[in-house]
Design an enzyme around this catalytic site. Sequence first.
Site, PDB file in Angstrom:
ATOM      1  CB  SER A 138      35.679  45.876  47.472  1.00  0.00           C
ATOM      2  OG  SER A 138      36.009  44.565  47.870  1.00  0.00           O
ATOM      3  CE1 TYR A 175      32.605  46.389  51.821  1.00  0.00           C
ATOM      4  CE2 TYR A 175      33.599  44.591  50.575  1.00  0.00           C
ATOM      5  CZ  TYR A 175      33.679  45.858  51.119  1.00  0.00           C
ATOM      6  OH  TYR A 175      34.829  46.596  50.961  1.00  0.00           O
TER       7      TYR A 175
END
Length: 330
Positions: free
Chosen positions: A132, A157
């Site tokens: 990501s 995350y």
Amino acid sequence: MKQPINPILVTGSAGFIGFHLSKRLLDEGFSVVGLDNLNEYYDSKLKIDRLTILKNTPNFTFIKGSIENLELLESLFEQYNFPIVVHLAAQAGVRYSLENPHQYIQSNLVGFTNILECCKKWKVEHLLYASSSSVYGNNKKTPFSIEDRVDYPVSIYAATKKANELMAYTYSHLYNLPATGMRFFTVYGPWGRPDMALFTFADAIINQRPIYVYNYGNMKRDFTYIDDVVESIMRLLKKGPPINSAAPHKIYNIGNNKPEQLNRFIETLEKHLGQQTQKVMLPMQPGDVVETYADISELEKDIHYHPQVSIDEGIKRFVNWFTHYYKNKQ
């Protein structure tokens, strides 16, 4: 590339990117085994509707289950002997990770370890896995390059995604496991996730509710249309695994290479919906970053692809899908 005899494993196949990639693979004649636990992070009806489309396609097999279940994974790898694994399953969401960190540890770390162990044991030819843009944290240098240090994540995350990259590199180094990491930048488009800005804004505007705009709209995102993401994955898959004597591992940014102001993004959405909206301006949220901007020079060099879909065209396509999908649900 010559199509493999055995199917490709796509984890997270009922998710946004997993659905689109699985459909593209099937359309091109590949066989796909899709694995997804259909969790309740967002409306599972959307996932089931995606799956319904895939199940109507020949050569698709769906398995409901979690990547945390090592016994299940081992049985699948034993049965199908996957030549290629595209690992997209993960607990998504930046803000949600601040409230539910254990969920991210289980899915993104324990689950990813299980995938790596199975790929090692069954000698998978190529593992492609989702990372990501969040790994860049509040990186001040733009555009974000794969050569930049990514040691300062600002959400749980992001930390798990950085950990995935380190784990994959280690397995590549120790066990010669060919692996390609893909740092996705704000993917959007039809069948997208309801927790993403485009979806929540469109829903609010249509239902005449105000939208909440963080950092007073002073943010930029490298919004990347889903078809551009899938094309990039397909080209990386067909190119084959990285070749490196130290470790057959490489990371790519998959982004649009053109960040857009959040306020312009909202204006474009209003234009295609044909409605104005009331904006509630709010300060920055924990875990958010001011700007994302992908340097995709390595991607362009290795697979000769540059994103094709403009923000105006991408939002137009999303709005067409969104209004049709929810009109049919009423």
